[in-house]
Design a protein around this motif. Structure first.
Motif, mmCIF file in Angstrom:
data_model
loop_
_atom_site.group_PDB
_atom_site.id
_atom_site.type_symbol
_atom_site.label_atom_id
_atom_site.label_comp_id
_atom_site.label_asym_id
_atom_site.label_seq_id
_atom_site.Cartn_x
_atom_site.Cartn_y
_atom_site.Cartn_z
ATOM 1 N N VAL A 1 -6.873 -7.046 6.405
ATOM 2 C CA VAL A 1 -5.877 -8.127 6.449
ATOM 3 C C VAL A 1 -6.362 -9.230 7.385
ATOM 4 O O VAL A 1 -6.306 -10.425 7.064
ATOM 5 C CB VAL A 1 -4.507 -7.576 6.908
ATOM 6 C CG1 VAL A 1 -3.546 -8.717 7.223
ATOM 7 C CG2 VAL A 1 -3.916 -6.661 5.839
ATOM 8 N N ARG A 2 -6.863 -8.820 8.548
ATOM 9 C CA ARG A 2 -7.339 -9.795 9.537
ATOM 10 C C ARG A 2 -8.514 -10.597 8.967
ATOM 11 O O ARG A 2 -8.579 -11.826 9.100
ATOM 12 C CB ARG A 2 -7.771 -9.058 10.808
ATOM 13 C CG ARG A 2 -7.970 -9.953 12.016
ATOM 14 C CD ARG A 2 -8.424 -9.160 13.239
ATOM 15 N NE ARG A 2 -9.830 -8.763 13.153
ATOM 16 C CZ ARG A 2 -10.867 -9.575 13.403
ATOM 17 N NH1 ARG A 2 -10.653 -10.814 13.782
ATOM 18 N NH2 ARG A 2 -12.105 -9.137 13.294
ATOM 19 N N ARG B 1 -3.713 6.989 11.091
ATOM 20 C CA ARG B 1 -3.906 5.819 11.946
ATOM 21 C C ARG B 1 -5.204 5.079 11.598
ATOM 22 O O ARG B 1 -5.228 3.856 11.502
ATOM 23 C CB ARG B 1 -3.889 6.254 13.431
ATOM 24 C CG ARG B 1 -4.147 5.137 14.432
ATOM 25 C CD ARG B 1 -3.410 5.359 15.739
ATOM 26 N NE ARG B 1 -1.991 5.137 15.586
ATOM 27 C CZ ARG B 1 -1.386 3.972 15.785
ATOM 28 N NH1 ARG B 1 -2.051 2.913 16.154
ATOM 29 N NH2 ARG B 1 -0.079 3.858 15.623
ATOM 30 N N MET C 1 -4.758 3.134 8.387
ATOM 31 C CA MET C 1 -3.947 1.933 8.595
ATOM 32 C C MET C 1 -4.737 0.867 9.356
ATOM 33 O O MET C 1 -4.623 -0.327 9.072
ATOM 34 C CB MET C 1 -2.682 2.293 9.393
ATOM 35 C CG MET C 1 -1.668 3.098 8.609
ATOM 36 S SD MET C 1 -0.979 2.125 7.243
ATOM 37 C CE MET C 1 -1.013 3.326 5.941
ATOM 38 N N GLU C 2 -5.548 1.317 10.306
ATOM 39 C CA GLU C 2 -6.337 0.349 11.065
ATOM 40 C C GLU C 2 -7.415 -0.298 10.196
ATOM 41 O O GLU C 2 -7.729 -1.474 10.371
ATOM 42 C CB GLU C 2 -6.934 1.012 12.316
ATOM 43 C CG GLU C 2 -5.844 1.237 13.369
ATOM 44 C CD GLU C 2 -6.318 1.996 14.601
ATOM 45 O OE1 GLU C 2 -5.534 2.084 15.566
ATOM 46 O OE2 GLU C 2 -7.452 2.512 14.586
ATOM 47 N N VAL D 1 -3.608 0.681 -3.220
ATOM 48 C CA VAL D 1 -3.218 -0.667 -2.819
ATOM 49 C C VAL D 1 -3.018 -1.496 -4.080
ATOM 50 O O VAL D 1 -3.807 -1.410 -5.021
ATOM 51 C CB VAL D 1 -4.280 -1.323 -1.909
ATOM 52 C CG1 VAL D 1 -3.927 -2.779 -1.614
ATOM 53 C CG2 VAL D 1 -4.411 -0.547 -0.601
ATOM 54 N N ASP E 1 0.821 -1.201 0.000
ATOM 55 C CA ASP E 1 0.000 0.000 0.000
ATOM 56 C C ASP E 1 0.853 1.248 0.000
ATOM 57 O O ASP E 1 1.969 1.253 0.526
ATOM 58 C CB ASP E 1 -0.917 0.026 1.227
ATOM 59 C CG ASP E 1 -0.146 0.386 2.482
ATOM 60 O OD1 ASP E 1 0.627 -0.468 2.969
ATOM 61 O OD2 ASP E 1 -0.277 1.524 2.961
ATOM 62 N N PRO F 1 -1.738 -10.870 3.623
ATOM 63 C CA PRO F 1 -0.900 -9.885 4.314
ATOM 64 C C PRO F 1 -0.572 -8.647 3.479
ATOM 65 O O PRO F 1 -0.503 -8.718 2.252
ATOM 66 C CB PRO F 1 0.391 -10.669 4.580
ATOM 67 C CG PRO F 1 0.454 -11.677 3.478
ATOM 68 C CD PRO F 1 -0.976 -12.060 3.192
ATOM 69 N N VAL F 2 -0.380 -7.526 4.158
ATOM 70 C CA VAL F 2 0.285 -6.360 3.564
ATOM 71 C C VAL F 2 1.776 -6.556 3.809
ATOM 72 O O VAL F 2 2.208 -6.691 4.947
ATOM 73 C CB VAL F 2 -0.203 -5.046 4.202
ATOM 74 C CG1 VAL F 2 0.687 -3.885 3.775
ATOM 75 C CG2 VAL F 2 -1.642 -4.769 3.812
ATOM 76 N N LEU G 1 -7.076 -0.822 6.941
ATOM 77 C CA LEU G 1 -6.291 -1.786 6.161
ATOM 78 C C LEU G 1 -6.021 -3.041 6.995
ATOM 79 O O LEU G 1 -6.182 -4.174 6.518
ATOM 80 C CB LEU G 1 -4.939 -1.182 5.763
ATOM 81 C CG LEU G 1 -4.850 -0.361 4.476
ATOM 82 C CD1 LEU G 1 -3.471 0.285 4.384
ATOM 83 C CD2 LEU G 1 -5.091 -1.229 3.243
ATOM 84 N N ALA G 2 -5.599 -2.826 8.225
ATOM 85 C CA ALA G 2 -5.244 -3.955 9.085
ATOM 86 C C ALA G 2 -6.451 -4.853 9.352
ATOM 87 O O ALA G 2 -6.340 -6.083 9.388
ATOM 88 C CB ALA G 2 -4.649 -3.449 10.408
#
Lengths: 332, 332
Positions: free
Chosen positions: B122-123, B112, B115-116, B145, B101, B128-129, B118-119
């Motif tokens: 991923v979860r 933040r 990013m959260e 991305v 990304d 994965p990033v 995005l995270a």
């Protein structure tokens, strides 16, 4: 200027300090790292290494272009985005396969210039843009390019694998000029023929195949010393650099030279047996190359000349990216 | 509303008209297409297909997030970026491997949240990033991305391979809700368990392996009809859709429904022999699926109900992306 002043200026150089933000990304993605995964864990490297099950691995990287460079010249931003992405794959010993781009532009002219810069990069390096998006109606200009490459699994050149005792090799193209939009850009590609450039960047594939080096990284915004610092930080080693051995152009100030981001440039490490051959291979490809230092135990990156010795980074208290071999999954 | 009005509203919908800009990119990169290349030529597809020499090919795609969605909610933009990239690989029948990304944010909080989001993606999806850049100090928010996936070369689901006589299959998750930031987003993922989602998006890998379909595309911003239009345009075929067969939720206006970008949704085409099995496979994975029309000779995408029949797009004079099978190298 004293050695101490030079060290301080390198350490506080924006090209170095902007790398710090990587640490925050890592901490967020670390928490959600999938329980399975095909990424061969790589930390703060030029490209991520993705296992696809056979002898080959896929290299995967992304680079954005600083807003101020983009506003100054959309063409150079587009062209430069190709160069930095090619370098990310070349630094790992890989063959670049394809790129995708996402661009935003605040005017039709900026959009066209940006695309034409990208297209010129494609023409020069022979790596296609195979997909992407353009947002032609934003209030700002931005450009993101991602690239994939391929390399044999046992030939990957990583940046977290330098060992104490390895020699530090610098290699770059001295046939260049300070770029038009930044005093810290060293353009070595825009005025050269594709055949010359491809010889320059293919050299790292040869070095990878011959397994001549223990680690490596392309010289990017942090410059020669800053890039070596990133390599030391992620490898958990120190190093010392003999400044008098650093090849330099006669017409560029030395402090400026240590900060430039060259079109083609690498910091590699190799055992003493292989270092000479590695330097020779670089030279045959048309790059200037020399052993400039040695990897050491500990956490200090020092540089010295006949006037003395000074520590630029001490990774027991400083950090550039904050990424060391056990803490992250993010390439940069 | 008359059929004619509905057709006009779909045709002039921003989710459709914004696709037009792809044509300009293609024209620039076409001129510099490298003389060699590992891209299996694909035109306006969800992901580019890169030949790496063996039975497998690498899928490579990129998606940006519209500025207004990003400003409205950085978290949703980050999360949504994962969803659309996963869909690009799923639509081609591939297994997603990894993402990178590039993000720009105008405040530490926006950065933040982005990013959260995005995270969380991923979860949820378990992909994965593995790399990226963050510019935390820009005047704007942006997010790009890119994703890679892998699939057997002879199983790739392309969008330019529909043939007259093929049946048109719609498949999507009806267990959703209009998203918080756009009347045209249909969130089917954020409130579900990872195990449920993975079953939903793995289904296209099964359909690809069984070679049940002739073409396919994930439903994105242009909505169901617009996405089918893109598939027809690049396949150089027409189609007709029986609106009464389009599965719809009871509580969403039908015009709105035809424009939504679902969290999980596909338009596939298949010979009549395989269409039924394809619908069954989708249903077993928890999606709602139905044959909604047929691919036809010619250049017109028509839709009809008991009140009549109307042409939405006539590709002899209209274009959505402007990309047909002979003219481009750009995926979207």
């Amino acid at each position: 200027m004293s050695l101490e002043e030079l060290a301080e200026r390198i350490k506080s150089f924006e090209g170095v300090t902007r790398k710090k933000q990587i640490e925050d990304i890592v901490s967020i993605f670390e928490a959600v790292r999938p329980e399975y995964g095909d990424a061969i864990v790589d930390f703060g490297d030029d490209a991520a290494v993705i296992d696809i099950g056979g002898d080959d691995v896929i290299l995967f990287a992304a680079d954005g272009i600083w807003g101020r460079l983009l506003d100054a010249s959309p063409w150079w931003a587009g062209y430069g985005a190709v160069v930095v992405n090619i370098n990310d794959i070349a630094a790992m010993g890989g063959k670049p396969l394809a790129m995708v781009d996402i661009a935003s532009a605040n005017s039709p002219q900026a959009c066209r210039e940006l695309m034409e810069g990208l297209a010129e990069g494609v023409r020069k390096f022979g790596v296609p843009v195979v997909g992407g998006h353009v947002h032609p109606d934003t209030r700002y200009n931005s450009l993101s390019v991602a690239i994939i490459g391929i390399v044999k699994k046992d030939c990957v050149i990583r940046s977290d694998t330098a060992k104490p005792g390895d020699l530090v090799i610098a290699a770059y193209d001295m046939d260049g000029k300070i770029g038009p939009n930044s005093p810290y850009s060293w353009d070595t590609t825009s005025f050269k023929e594709p055949s010359v450039l491809r010889k320059n960047y293919l050299v790292t594939q040869e070095i990878a195949k011959k397994k001549l080096v223990s680690a490596g990284k392309d010289i990017s915004n942090p410059g020669i010393i800053g890039t070596l610092g990133m390599l030391c930080e992620t490898s958990r080693v120190g190093a010392s650099v003999d400044l008098e051995k650093v090849p330099r152009p006669v017409d560029v100030d030395f402090e400026q030279w240590l900060k430039v981001h060259p079109g083609t440039g690498y910091v590699f490490t190799a055992g003493s047996k292989n270092a000479e051959e590695c330097v020779d291979v670089f030279k045959k490809a048309g790059l200037t190359s020399a052993v400039i230092g040695i990897i050491e135990e500990g956490s200090k990156l020092d540089m010295y000349d006949k006037t003395g010795r000074v520590t630029v980074f001490d990774f027991s208290k400083d950090s550039i990216t904050g990424i060391v071999s056990e803490t992250g999954i993010v390439s940069e």
